[in-house]
Design a protein around this motif. Structure first.
Motif, PDB file in Angstrom:
ATOM      1  N   PHE A  74      32.985  53.918  28.451  1.00 57.66           N
ATOM      2  CA  PHE A  74      32.425  54.997  27.640  1.00 57.66           C
ATOM      3  C   PHE A  74      32.990  54.951  26.227  1.00 57.66           C
ATOM      4  O   PHE A  74      32.270  55.189  25.252  1.00 57.66           O
ATOM      5  N   GLU A  75      34.287  54.622  26.153  1.00 56.53           N
ATOM      6  CA  GLU A  75      34.879  54.479  24.824  1.00 56.53           C
ATOM      7  C   GLU A  75      34.195  53.350  24.062  1.00 56.53           C
ATOM      8  O   GLU A  75      33.910  53.466  22.874  1.00 56.53           O
ATOM      9  N   ASN A  76      33.953  52.297  24.764  1.00 52.81           N
ATOM     10  CA  ASN A  76      33.232  51.170  24.156  1.00 52.81           C
ATOM     11  C   ASN A  76      31.864  51.589  23.654  1.00 52.81           C
ATOM     12  O   ASN A  76      31.426  51.225  22.566  1.00 52.81           O
ATOM     13  N   LEU A  77      31.227  52.379  24.464  1.00 50.92           N
ATOM     14  CA  LEU A  77      29.864  52.827  24.178  1.00 50.92           C
ATOM     15  C   LEU A  77      29.830  53.657  22.912  1.00 50.92           C
ATOM     16  O   LEU A  77      28.994  53.446  22.030  1.00 50.92           O
ATOM     17  N   LEU A  78      30.753  54.584  22.815  1.00 46.59           N
ATOM     18  CA  LEU A  78      30.778  55.457  21.649  1.00 46.59           C
ATOM     19  C   LEU A  78      31.150  54.704  20.401  1.00 46.59           C
ATOM     20  O   LEU A  78      30.677  55.008  19.306  1.00 46.59           O
ATOM     21  N   ALA A  79      31.993  53.719  20.620  1.00 42.42           N
ATOM     22  CA  ALA A  79      32.415  52.930  19.461  1.00 42.42           C
ATOM     23  C   ALA A  79      31.360  51.920  19.050  1.00 42.42           C
ATOM     24  O   ALA A  79      31.444  51.299  18.002  1.00 42.42           O
ATOM     25  N   GLY A  80      30.406  51.768  19.890  1.00 45.09           N
ATOM     26  CA  GLY A  80      29.343  50.829  19.565  1.00 45.09           C
ATOM     27  C   GLY A  80      29.642  49.411  19.984  1.00 45.09           C
ATOM     28  O   GLY A  80      28.932  48.485  19.622  1.00 45.09           O
ATOM     29  N   ARG A  81      30.684  49.279  20.773  1.00 45.00           N
ATOM     30  CA  ARG A  81      31.015  47.950  21.241  1.00 45.00           C
ATOM     31  C   ARG A  81      30.184  47.643  22.483  1.00 45.00           C
ATOM     32  O   ARG A  81      29.753  48.548  23.181  1.00 45.00           O
ATOM     33  N   PRO A  82      29.951  46.375  22.748  1.00 43.37           N
ATOM     34  CA  PRO A  82      29.197  46.050  23.961  1.00 43.37           C
ATOM     35  C   PRO A  82      29.991  46.386  25.210  1.00 43.37           C
ATOM     36  O   PRO A  82      31.214  46.302  25.217  1.00 43.37           O
ATOM     37  N   LEU A  83      29.284  46.768  26.224  1.00 36.43           N
ATOM     38  CA  LEU A  83      29.926  47.128  27.485  1.00 36.43           C
ATOM     39  C   LEU A  83      30.453  45.885  28.181  1.00 36.43           C
ATOM     40  O   LEU A  83      29.917  44.799  28.040  1.00 36.43           O
ATOM     41  N   GLU A  84      31.508  46.127  28.935  1.00 37.07           N
ATOM     42  CA  GLU A  84      32.077  45.006  29.686  1.00 37.07           C
ATOM     43  C   GLU A  84      31.893  45.245  31.165  1.00 37.07           C
ATOM     44  O   GLU A  84      31.955  46.364  31.649  1.00 37.07           O
ATOM     45  N   LEU A  85      31.675  44.178  31.826  1.00 39.42           N
ATOM     46  CA  LEU A  85      31.528  44.305  33.271  1.00 39.42           C
ATOM     47  C   LEU A  85      32.909  44.393  33.902  1.00 39.42           C
ATOM     48  O   LEU A  85      33.888  43.901  33.339  1.00 39.42           O
ATOM     49  N   PRO A  86      32.971  45.002  35.085  1.00 37.02           N
ATOM     50  CA  PRO A  86      34.285  45.074  35.745  1.00 37.02           C
ATOM     51  C   PRO A  86      34.739  43.690  36.151  1.00 37.02           C
ATOM     52  O   PRO A  86      33.956  42.884  36.640  1.00 37.02           O
ATOM     53  N   LYS A  87      36.029  43.423  35.869  1.00 36.09           N
ATOM     54  CA  LYS A  87      36.535  42.095  36.219  1.00 36.09           C
ATOM     55  C   LYS A  87      37.109  42.140  37.618  1.00 36.09           C
ATOM     56  O   LYS A  87      37.977  42.950  37.916  1.00 36.09           O
ATOM     57  N   PRO A  88      36.638  41.289  38.444  1.00 33.40           N
ATOM     58  CA  PRO A  88      37.176  41.324  39.807  1.00 33.40           C
ATOM     59  C   PRO A  88      38.586  40.770  39.837  1.00 33.40           C
ATOM     60  O   PRO A  88      38.908  39.828  39.119  1.00 33.40           O
ATOM     61  N   GLU A  89      39.379  41.431  40.618  1.00 35.38           N
ATOM     62  CA  GLU A  89      40.755  40.948  40.767  1.00 35.38           C
ATOM     63  C   GLU A  89      40.754  39.655  41.531  1.00 35.38           C
ATOM     64  O   GLU A  89      39.942  39.447  42.426  1.00 35.38           O
ATOM     65  N   ARG A  90      41.682  38.846  41.166  1.00 31.82           N
ATOM     66  CA  ARG A  90      41.794  37.596  41.928  1.00 31.82           C
ATOM     67  C   ARG A  90      42.588  37.909  43.189  1.00 31.82           C
ATOM     68  O   ARG A  90      43.713  38.341  43.131  1.00 31.82           O
ATOM     69  N   LYS A  91      41.939  37.710  44.246  1.00 35.35           N
ATOM     70  CA  LYS A  91      42.597  37.998  45.529  1.00 35.35           C
ATOM     71  C   LYS A  91      43.660  36.953  45.808  1.00 35.35           C
ATOM     72  O   LYS A  91      43.518  35.793  45.364  1.00 35.35           O
ATOM     73  N   PRO A  92      44.620  37.333  46.580  1.00 35.27           N
ATOM     74  CA  PRO A  92      45.646  36.326  46.921  1.00 35.27           C
ATOM     75  C   PRO A  92      45.025  35.199  47.719  1.00 35.27           C
ATOM     76  O   PRO A  92      44.329  35.419  48.698  1.00 35.27           O
ATOM     77  N   GLN A  93      45.221  34.029  47.218  1.00 34.08           N
ATOM     78  CA  GLN A  93      44.601  32.876  47.864  1.00 34.08           C
ATOM     79  C   GLN A  93      45.650  32.088  48.613  1.00 34.08           C
ATOM     80  O   GLN A  93      46.799  32.014  48.221  1.00 34.08           O
ATOM     81  N   LEU A  94      45.185  31.505  49.623  1.00 36.04           N
ATOM     82  CA  LEU A  94      46.082  30.717  50.451  1.00 36.04           C
ATOM     83  C   LEU A  94      46.269  29.349  49.813  1.00 36.04           C
ATOM     84  O   LEU A  94      45.295  28.684  49.467  1.00 36.04           O
ATOM     85  N   GLU A  95      47.456  28.960  49.680  1.00 38.02           N
ATOM     86  CA  GLU A  95      47.694  27.643  49.108  1.00 38.02           C
ATOM     87  C   GLU A  95      47.856  26.620  50.216  1.00 38.02           C
ATOM     88  O   GLU A  95      48.638  26.780  51.121  1.00 38.02           O
ATOM     89  N   ILE A  96      47.096  25.599  50.063  1.00 42.45           N
ATOM     90  CA  ILE A  96      47.149  24.552  51.079  1.00 42.45           C
ATOM     91  C   ILE A  96      47.688  23.287  50.446  1.00 42.45           C
ATOM     92  O   ILE A  96      47.144  22.802  49.459  1.00 42.45           O
ATOM     93  N   ASP A  97      48.700  22.785  51.011  1.00 47.97           N
ATOM     94  CA  ASP A  97      49.249  21.543  50.496  1.00 47.97           C
ATOM     95  C   ASP A  97      48.559  20.398  51.224  1.00 47.97           C
ATOM     96  O   ASP A  97      48.908  20.044  52.353  1.00 47.97           O
ATOM     97  N   LEU A  98      47.591  19.877  50.552  1.00 46.77           N
ATOM     98  CA  LEU A  98      46.800  18.847  51.218  1.00 46.77           C
ATOM     99  C   LEU A  98      47.593  17.572  51.438  1.00 46.77           C
ATOM    100  O   LEU A  98      47.348  16.838  52.377  1.00 46.77           O
ATOM    101  N   GLY A  99      48.488  17.342  50.586  1.00 50.28           N
ATOM    102  CA  GLY A  99      49.287  16.132  50.707  1.00 50.28           C
ATOM    103  C   GLY A  99      49.979  16.069  52.046  1.00 50.28           C
ATOM    104  O   GLY A  99      50.007  15.048  52.724  1.00 50.28           O
TER     105      GLY A  99
END
Lengths: 187, 258
Positions: free
Chosen positions: B228-253
């Motif tokens: 809304f602040e963006n809107l009033l200021a005339g800035r373009p709206l931003e989409l919600p950024k999805p959080e990066r979920k914790p990913q499992l690390e696989i050591d392929l080696g």
């Protein structure tokens, strides 16, 4: 002074131009040979209308197959063979459609006979009024000059049939001639 | 050549050179039946030309539609949209009397702003107080349909009935839906290796990525505020950024070398 006259083209030149598809050459070739050829066709069929039908069909073949003319032998002879062929096709076609009613037609003949020699029209009329079988064989053998063997192949008949048809035709024509001469003589 | 028969000879000679003049219609039939080279050539060329034009039209149509991709989500530029600062009123009637202003006016000088429109409408002017400094009322806020996006009230978040999507804010609907989080269940088993170190890093685990219950409301509220602040200021709206979920690390080696 002198007017320019276009000399009639030779057969060789006509053929050459017809091969190119020159419409004028085609017309000229037609004008040159059509009258004789119509006479040829007329002998094979019953009426003049039929003869003209054969003539037109045959000439179409002449122009479409002009490439096949090798140059050996006279052009007239080559065209004539196409005419005869087309006449036979027409007869076959007519036969398939309906039964040709054969009856002698005396009205075509003129009984006055002004000239000593039978003129061509009379002769043609006599041939044309023959029954179909006699007429065809007589034309092919007596006038075109095919052998009985060849006639047999062309018409799908045996040589013997061809021979018998010919003799009957001759007999018929002989009677006709004598009748006319007699009539002439009577006057 | 055995034309010995006199009768035959007689007829043959008699008919020699005999001519019958054909009628004019015969030549017409012949001409119709025979294609002269000129006409055939012309006919073929005509057909070729017609075919070329048809192909050209077809191709150009196809190319045109390829280049100009007509998508559903073609958004209008922000400048075309006009916003009205929503005013807190007790009834819709009062709100309708409010004037429309351009949304890109700065928020700072909007404290006691006057409308700058035709003198006739000056009577209907009402004081505009920015949303954030206004006292929060427990009642829901009446806003005109074509006005600014509704204020995200905490109470509105709870009950989905009051929170209605505002049509004046244009977002790329397609892109938003594409970013929807879908739960993914990943289950995998690895071959146990000989070394105990292997066990330490890779163990059997269920990994799910759905976490929408805790803190979601706060996140949405924070996002809406920001936008809304963006809107009033005339800035373009931003989409919600999805959080990066914790990913499992696989050591392929380790997997391949064991």
């Amino acid at each position: 002074m002198g007017t320019l006259i276009k000399l009639p083209s030779t057969d060789q030149k006509l053929v050459k131009n017809c091969r190119k598809g020159d419409g004028k050459a085609q017309r000229e070739l037609y004008e040159k040979y059509a009258p004789q050829m119509l006479s040829v066709c007329r002998r094979y069929v019953r009426s003049l209308e039929d003869a003209e039908e054969v003539l037109s069909n045959a000439f179409i073949k002449v122009f479409t197959k002009i490439d096949q003319y090798s140059g050996e032998g006279a052009l007239g002879g080559w065209i004539r063979r196409i005419m005869v062929n087309e006449a036979l096709n027409y007869i076959r076609y007519q036969k398939n459609l309906f039964v040709e009613i054969e009856h002698e037609n005396h009205s075509q003949l003129s009984h006055t006979g002004f000239s000593d020699k039978m003129d061509a029209d009379h002769l043609l009329a006599m041939v044309a009024e023959l029954p179909l079988g006699y007429r065809t064989v007589f034309n092919l053998y007596g006038i075109e000059g095919y052998t009985h063997k060849e006639i047999g192949e062309m018409l799908g008949i045996s040589e013997n049939t061809s021979k018998s048809q010919l003799s009957k035709a001759r007999k018929h024509l002989q009677e006709r001639l004598e009748q006319n001469e007699l009539l002439y003589k009577e006057q | 050549m055995k034309e010995n028969n006199p009768l035959d000879e007689y007829f043959k000679a008699g008919l020699e050179g005999h001519e019958i003049q054909p009628s004019a219609s015969v030549w017409d039939k012949i001409e119709a039946g025979v294609e002269t080279k000129g006409s055939r050539k012309a006919g073929v060329w005509l057909l070729l030309r017609a075919a070329m034009i048809t192909i050209f039209l077809g191709l150009s149509t196809w190319v045109f539609y390829q280049n100009n991709d007509f998508k559903v989500g073609d958004a209008k530029p922000m400048e075309e949209i006009t916003f009205t600062r929503p005013t807190i009123t007790d009834s819709p009637a009062q709100t309708s009397a409010a004037k429309e202003e351009k949304g890109n006016e700065s928020r700072k000088d909007s404290g006691k702003e006057e409308k700058t429109t035709t003198p006739e409408k000056e009577k209907k002017q009402s004081k505009v107080i920015p949303i954030m400094t206004q006292p929060v009322k427990s009642k829901s806020i009446y806003v005109k349909a074509e006005e600014a996006p509704a204020v995200i009230d905490e109470s509105m978040l709870v009950s989905s009935e009051t929170w209605t999507p505002d049509n004046s804010v244009v977002l790329d609907a397609e892109r938003v839906s594409a970013n929807k989080v879908t739960p993914i269940k990943v289950k995998f088993k690895l071959k146990p290796a000989t070394t105990p170190a292997f066990y330490a890093d890779n163990s059997e685990r269920d990994v799910t990525t759905q976490e929408d219950k805790p803190g979601f409301k706060e996140k949405v509220y924070a996002y809406a505020n920001n936008q809304f602040e963006n809107l009033l200021a005339g800035r373009p709206l931003e989409l919600p950024k999805p959080e990066r979920k914790p990913q499992l690390e696989i050591d392929l080696g380790k997997i391949f070398n064991n």
